[in-house]
Design an enzyme around this catalytic site. Sequence first.
Site, PDB file in Angstrom:
ATOM      1  N   ASP A 159      -2.547  10.297   3.325  1.00  0.00           N
ATOM      2  CA  ASP A 159      -3.934   9.886   3.531  1.00  0.00           C
ATOM      3  C   ASP A 159      -4.666  10.921   4.385  1.00  0.00           C
ATOM      4  O   ASP A 159      -4.568  10.915   5.608  1.00  0.00           O
ATOM      5  CB  ASP A 159      -3.968   8.507   4.214  1.00  0.00           C
ATOM      6  CG  ASP A 159      -5.397   7.996   4.417  1.00  0.00           C
ATOM      7  OD1 ASP A 159      -6.334   8.607   3.850  1.00  0.00           O
ATOM      8  OD2 ASP A 159      -5.560   6.990   5.131  1.00  0.00           O
TER       9      ASP A 159
ATOM     10  N   LYS B  38     -10.055  12.978   7.787  1.00  0.00           N
ATOM     11  CA  LYS B  38      -9.550  12.623   9.114  1.00  0.00           C
ATOM     12  C   LYS B  38      -9.550  13.853  10.011  1.00  0.00           C
ATOM     13  O   LYS B  38      -9.534  14.982   9.513  1.00  0.00           O
ATOM     14  CB  LYS B  38      -8.111  12.108   9.000  1.00  0.00           C
ATOM     15  CG  LYS B  38      -7.984  10.723   8.409  1.00  0.00           C
ATOM     16  CD  LYS B  38      -6.526  10.275   8.407  1.00  0.00           C
ATOM     17  CE  LYS B  38      -6.369   8.884   7.839  1.00  0.00           C
ATOM     18  NZ  LYS B  38      -7.018   7.821   8.622  1.00  0.00           N
TER      19      LYS B  38
ATOM     20  N   ASP C 177       1.735   6.534   5.292  1.00  0.00           N
ATOM     21  CA  ASP C 177       0.755   5.558   4.808  1.00  0.00           C
ATOM     22  C   ASP C 177       1.228   4.854   3.529  1.00  0.00           C
ATOM     23  O   ASP C 177       0.495   4.067   2.952  1.00  0.00           O
ATOM     24  CB  ASP C 177      -0.598   6.259   4.582  1.00  0.00           C
ATOM     25  CG  ASP C 177      -1.772   5.329   4.794  1.00  0.00           C
ATOM     26  OD1 ASP C 177      -1.602   4.294   5.475  1.00  0.00           O
ATOM     27  OD2 ASP C 177      -2.866   5.639   4.275  1.00  0.00           O
TER      28      ASP C 177
ATOM     29  N   GLU D 155      -9.210   3.599   2.059  1.00  0.00           N
ATOM     30  CA  GLU D 155      -8.731   3.670   0.675  1.00  0.00           C
ATOM     31  C   GLU D 155      -7.649   2.640   0.364  1.00  0.00           C
ATOM     32  O   GLU D 155      -7.459   2.271  -0.789  1.00  0.00           O
ATOM     33  CB  GLU D 155      -8.195   5.087   0.393  1.00  0.00           C
ATOM     34  CG  GLU D 155      -6.758   5.373   0.865  1.00  0.00           C
ATOM     35  CD  GLU D 155      -6.559   5.253   2.362  1.00  0.00           C
ATOM     36  OE1 GLU D 155      -7.552   5.395   3.107  1.00  0.00           O
ATOM     37  OE2 GLU D 155      -5.418   4.997   2.796  1.00  0.00           O
TER      38      GLU D 155
ATOM     39  N   ARG E 125      -7.432  -0.531   0.939  1.00  0.00           N
ATOM     40  CA  ARG E 125      -7.973  -1.766   0.347  1.00  0.00           C
ATOM     41  C   ARG E 125      -8.411  -1.542  -1.098  1.00  0.00           C
ATOM     42  O   ARG E 125      -8.476  -2.483  -1.878  1.00  0.00           O
ATOM     43  CB  ARG E 125      -9.118  -2.297   1.230  1.00  0.00           C
ATOM     44  CG  ARG E 125     -10.303  -1.395   1.321  1.00  0.00           C
ATOM     45  CD  ARG E 125     -11.161  -1.689   2.554  1.00  0.00           C
ATOM     46  NE  ARG E 125     -10.568  -1.157   3.784  1.00  0.00           N
ATOM     47  CZ  ARG E 125     -11.108  -1.295   4.994  1.00  0.00           C
ATOM     48  NH1 ARG E 125     -12.243  -1.958   5.151  1.00  0.00           N
ATOM     49  NH2 ARG E 125     -10.510  -0.772   6.048  1.00  0.00           N
TER      50      ARG E 125
ATOM     51  N   ASP F 197     -12.027   6.978   3.598  1.00  0.00           N
ATOM     52  CA  ASP F 197     -10.803   6.811   4.389  1.00  0.00           C
ATOM     53  C   ASP F 197     -10.350   5.344   4.418  1.00  0.00           C
ATOM     54  O   ASP F 197      -9.243   5.046   4.860  1.00  0.00           O
ATOM     55  CB  ASP F 197     -11.044   7.336   5.813  1.00  0.00           C
ATOM     56  CG  ASP F 197      -9.750   7.573   6.566  1.00  0.00           C
ATOM     57  OD1 ASP F 197      -8.673   7.528   5.936  1.00  0.00           O
ATOM     58  OD2 ASP F 197      -9.824   7.809   7.787  1.00  0.00           O
TER      59      ASP F 197
ATOM     60  N   LYS G 104       0.857  -1.191   0.000  1.00  0.00           N
ATOM     61  CA  LYS G 104       0.000   0.000   0.000  1.00  0.00           C
ATOM     62  C   LYS G 104       0.889   1.237   0.000  1.00  0.00           C
ATOM     63  O   LYS G 104       1.703   1.433   0.896  1.00  0.00           O
ATOM     64  CB  LYS G 104      -0.902  -0.001   1.244  1.00  0.00           C
ATOM     65  CG  LYS G 104      -1.633   1.327   1.477  1.00  0.00           C
ATOM     66  CD  LYS G 104      -2.558   1.280   2.707  1.00  0.00           C
ATOM     67  CE  LYS G 104      -3.129   2.657   3.022  1.00  0.00           C
ATOM     68  NZ  LYS G 104      -4.023   2.665   4.206  1.00  0.00           N
TER      69      LYS G 104
HETATM   70  N1  BES Z   1      -4.129   4.713   6.840  1.00  0.00           N
HETATM   71  C1  BES Z   1      -5.243   4.457   7.648  1.00  0.00           C
HETATM   72  C2  BES Z   1      -4.947   3.462   8.768  1.00  0.00           C
HETATM   73  C3  BES Z   1      -4.033   3.956   9.844  1.00  0.00           C
HETATM   74  C4  BES Z   1      -4.539   4.656  10.923  1.00  0.00           C
HETATM   75  C5  BES Z   1      -2.687   3.695   9.779  1.00  0.00           C
HETATM   76  C6  BES Z   1      -3.690   5.091  11.920  1.00  0.00           C
HETATM   77  C7  BES Z   1      -1.851   4.130  10.786  1.00  0.00           C
HETATM   78  C8  BES Z   1      -2.342   4.832  11.848  1.00  0.00           C
HETATM   79  C9  BES Z   1      -6.385   3.873   6.818  1.00  0.00           C
HETATM   80  O1  BES Z   1      -6.459   4.271   5.503  1.00  0.00           O
HETATM   81  C10 BES Z   1      -7.649   4.276   7.481  1.00  0.00           C
HETATM   82  O2  BES Z   1      -7.901   5.429   7.569  1.00  0.00           O
HETATM   83  N2  BES Z   1      -8.388   3.281   7.969  1.00  0.00           N
HETATM   84  C11 BES Z   1      -9.611   3.524   8.643  1.00  0.00           C
HETATM   85  C12 BES Z   1     -10.612   2.520   8.145  1.00  0.00           C
HETATM   86  C13 BES Z   1     -12.014   2.822   8.560  1.00  0.00           C
HETATM   87  C14 BES Z   1     -12.511   4.045   7.846  1.00  0.00           C
HETATM   88  C15 BES Z   1     -12.872   1.627   8.234  1.00  0.00           C
HETATM   89  C16 BES Z   1      -9.363   3.336  10.139  1.00  0.00           C
HETATM   90  O3  BES Z   1      -8.593   2.466  10.513  1.00  0.00           O
HETATM   91  O4  BES Z   1      -9.931   4.093  10.905  1.00  0.00           O
HETATM   92 ZN    ZN Z   2      -4.625   4.815   4.653  1.00  0.00          ZN
HETATM   93 ZN    ZN Z   3      -7.517   6.059   5.194  1.00  0.00          ZN
END
Ligand code: BES
Ligand code: ZN
Ligand code: ZN
Length: 481
Positions: free
Chosen positions: A259, A266, A277, A338, A340, A336, A254
């Site tokens: 992000d 966010k 990210d 993204e 996947r 968010d 990824k």
């Molecule tokens: N890049 C983030 C995951 C992340 C969060 C990595 C904190 C490192 C530290 C990812 O793209 C994301 O935002 N995931 C969301 C998914 C949710 C919207 C289902 C998450 O984990 O909150």
């Molecule tokens: Zn992300």
């Molecule tokens: Zn994200």
Amino acid sequence: MRFASKTGKAETTAATCLVLPRHRASAVAEALGVAEAVELALAATPAREGALVTIPLPGKVKRMVAVGSDVVKVKAERFRRDMATVAKALATMDVTDATVCVDDFEVPDHDTDWKVRTALAAVTDACYRFNEYKSKPPKAAKLRRVSALVARADRAAAARAVQHAQALDSGLAFARDLGNHPPNICDPTFVAEAASGLAGEGVSVEVKDEDEMRELGMGAFLSVSQGSETPAKMVIVRYDGAEADAAPFVLVGKGITFDTGGINLKSAAGMGQMKLDMCGAACVLGVARAAIDAALPINLIAIAAAAENMPSGRATRPSDIVTTMSGQTVEIMNTDAEGRLVLCDALTYAERFKPAAVVDVATLTGAQITALGTVAAAMYANNDDLAQALEQAATYAHDRMWRMPLWSDYAEDLRTPFADVKNVGGRAGSITAACFLARFAKAYPWAHLDVAGPAMRGGAAWGSTGRPVSALFQYLIDQAV
Ligand code: BES
Ligand code: ZN
Ligand code: ZN
């Protein structure tokens, strides 16, 4: 850092700085004719676990570093911690060369390869710096060269271990550097250019732009970058180290260079961390760097799925539906989620290589951090042999991962009335993300590593750790034999 191996004994080897377990210090000092200096220093520091005594010496050997208590046999975990202490000390000392007397450390059930690799990995970790954006960079460590001293019988094993440690040193630096660049510099094009630097004999690099991805039908991947001014890139590094008919190992990373969350923006606090990210992509490129440097006799393909996730008038809306390369439709209920979306199309793309195994690496969910913290990556697999091989490599390299379930009960959370699947599920966020990816990885043995916690270091010294380059490089080494 340069690593080397030498054969011989602590008492007679030519070295400017000798690293020994404390129980050997007196005998070696005696042989070197410096008993008095060493006894005085040892007397001043009580023997206890983790203790370090640095002793300046008159004569050819200018320094002795004695570590630990007086216990002869130490557990693997103790040895690893002691090597970390030694390496941190060496990194700040006024020495350019050090010799670790590997045979003098007795670690039951652990061979020369493991001891050399563990000692040198500690040096790699302690000496990494990233000062590219400082107008007045602080002075680098004086240490230039670390040698592993082993018995003559272990010469071949030590040489191989050193070669692998050296390759890992450059692979980790590659991954960490790429992660640590700021997102105004490190955009998808920068990732592609960095990857292009790997090209050479037996290594080709291909970069797919958005038009090419559109032709491939990568509607999910492209939905992520469509709100950004900077175009997405899919980078494919191909290393041919084995016969052309040997099925390749494919690593997919990824590579979200920033992000913001997109329209599901966010919160402001800590958003800067999201420059990291793209650490999954940096990791798979770092593993490729290491495999190439080590000339591993395998075929390897590393795919970096690079895009920036921004909100704008052109950005994906929550509830948009896109068609993936696999033909499955996805309702994007949260922009968010993204990672996947870029990964699912890259996983479908990987089918064409008829892989021996595919492993994807992603800073995918905050839920992974809630479950396992920064200690272990969450590992998911549709194949038990692959899961076991990864677990074994991760333990050997002390780059931990913990297997999690892919039960269909969790996948039910991804149902929607409007498309084949939606991109967010219920409460077990890391698991439902893995269940989403599993739908696109049915054609081969596959594992997914959610490394949101392990890949990033927080706090004042925040940045990329390079994890899990070590575990994946070890996995490839194990597959090569
Ligand atoms: N890049 C983030 C995951 C992340 C969060 C990595 C904190 C490192 C530290 C990812 O793209 C994301 O935002 N995931 C969301 C998914 C949710 C919207 C289902 C998450 O984990 O909150
Ligand atoms: Zn992300
Ligand atoms: Zn994200």
